[in-house]
Design an enzyme around this catalytic site. Structure first.
Site, PDB file in Angstrom:
ATOM      1  N   ASP A  88       0.859  -1.178   0.000  1.00  0.00           N
ATOM      2  CA  ASP A  88       0.000   0.000   0.000  1.00  0.00           C
ATOM      3  C   ASP A  88       0.896   1.230   0.000  1.00  0.00           C
ATOM      4  O   ASP A  88       1.942   1.241   0.657  1.00  0.00           O
ATOM      5  CB  ASP A  88      -0.847   0.043   1.269  1.00  0.00           C
ATOM      6  CG  ASP A  88      -1.986  -0.961   1.279  1.00  0.00           C
ATOM      7  OD1 ASP A  88      -2.033  -1.812   0.385  1.00  0.00           O
ATOM      8  OD2 ASP A  88      -2.823  -0.891   2.199  1.00  0.00           O
ATOM      9  N   HIS A 145       4.901  -7.359  -0.092  1.00  0.00           N
ATOM     10  CA  HIS A 145       4.564  -8.640  -0.708  1.00  0.00           C
ATOM     11  C   HIS A 145       5.215  -8.750  -2.082  1.00  0.00           C
ATOM     12  O   HIS A 145       5.683  -7.768  -2.647  1.00  0.00           O
ATOM     13  CB  HIS A 145       3.050  -8.776  -0.818  1.00  0.00           C
ATOM     14  CG  HIS A 145       2.355  -8.828   0.515  1.00  0.00           C
ATOM     15  ND1 HIS A 145       1.703  -9.952   0.965  1.00  0.00           N
ATOM     16  CD2 HIS A 145       2.225  -7.893   1.505  1.00  0.00           C
ATOM     17  CE1 HIS A 145       1.194  -9.709   2.174  1.00  0.00           C
ATOM     18  NE2 HIS A 145       1.503  -8.464   2.508  1.00  0.00           N
ATOM     19  N   SER A 247       8.484   3.297   5.000  1.00  0.00           N
ATOM     20  CA  SER A 247       9.569   3.674   4.113  1.00  0.00           C
ATOM     21  C   SER A 247       9.167   3.524   2.659  1.00  0.00           C
ATOM     22  O   SER A 247       8.050   3.851   2.288  1.00  0.00           O
ATOM     23  CB  SER A 247      10.819   2.870   4.431  1.00  0.00           C
ATOM     24  OG  SER A 247      11.937   3.461   3.819  1.00  0.00           O
TER      25      SER A 247
END
Length: 278
Positions: A88, A145, A247
């Site tokens: 995200d 992911h 980050s």
């Protein structure tokens, strides 16, 4: 001088690592009233949707770090076709590499060789390939992911500074992603080599991977390379790592990618389709 430029300049003299490690210790605090106060204040400030979390009760997390790296409930992020977003966040830049150079922000670019810790051989694989950068803000889900399925070949720790990686800093600190501490993960995929680079930042206390646990911070020293005798294979959409306090992820691909009408600085979600390999 703009406020954004002033913010960037003020970061140069700061003790990046000391500040980040101190905040990391606080984020690991397990005193109930301390961690509950911090978690609830954070949820209010950044409007965190706990309805997406596997555990929606903020007080159930034993520390702020456990809350910050919380897993999502099943089905919260469907995995799309083709190349998907690893996290995200904000898709800050993407496109083709230009003779081995990636765009950081308008007026700033940097080399794949610098990003990968000075590895010219590895950088050569991506000279005419594609890249995409996803910035994770404090309010985002902070697990990373796989954008495609892949087998880990090598992990490289590259020491560096810990500048903030928000938009203000990326526009005013040259070679930002090649300056900061980072973890480079080289994968073999059906589309050729891929590097996932997890970039550290101000107050990012640690970077973890699912195969080796917490990696950063490492003792001071040079570039450290770790190869794996036993293959680590991860399917598309499977978790590969996480940030303890947010980050940026930079992806590089040897093959060109046809991105799906995306715009720089648009919001993306983990598993969202970004494009198709050409």
């Amino acid at each position: 001088m703009t406020p954004a430029k002033l913010f960037a300049l003020l970061q140069y003299p700061l003790p990046h690592h000391l500040l980040s490690r101190l905040i990391g210790r606080l984020a690991d605090c397990r005193v109930s009233w301390v961690k509950d106060l911090a978690i609830r204040a954070f949820i209010r400030q950044f409007k965190v949707d706990m309805g997406e979390a596997h555990e929606p009760d903020p007080s159930a997390y034993p520390s702020f770090n456990e809350f910050f790296t919380r897993p999502l409930r099943d089905g919260a992020r469907p995995i799309g076709e083709g190349l998907v977003s690893p996290a995200d966040g904000t898709l800050s830049q993407f496109g083709r590499l230009d003779h081995g150079r990636l765009v950081q922000a308008k007026g700033h670019d940097f080399t794949a060789a610098d990003l990968l810790g000075g590895d010219l051989e590895a950088a050569g694989r991506y000279r005419d390939g594609s890249f995409a950068t996803v910035y994770l803000s404090p309010s985002d889900y902070h697990r990373v992911h796989m954008p495609v399925s892949g087998t880990l070949r090598e992990m490289v720790y590259v020491p560096g500074r810990l500048f903030s990686v928000n938009a203000a800093t990326t526009h005013h600190v040259p070679n930002l992603f090649a300056r900061n501490e980072r973890l480079v993960c080289h994968f073999d995929t059906e589309h050729g080599p891929m590097a996932l680079v997890l970039v550290g930042a101000m107050i990012v206390a640690a970077i973890e991977t699912v195969w080796a646990g917490q990696i950063t911070p490492l003792p001071r020293g040079g570039v450290q390379r770790i190869r794996f005798d036993t293959p680590v294979h991860l399917e598309k959409g499977e978790e590969m790592g996480r940030f303890k306090l947010g980050s940026t992820v930079v992806m590089t691909f040897a093959e060109p990618v046809d991105f799906d009408g995306l715009d720089a600085e648009q919001t993306v979600r983990m598993g969202q389709r970004l494009g198709e390999f050409g």
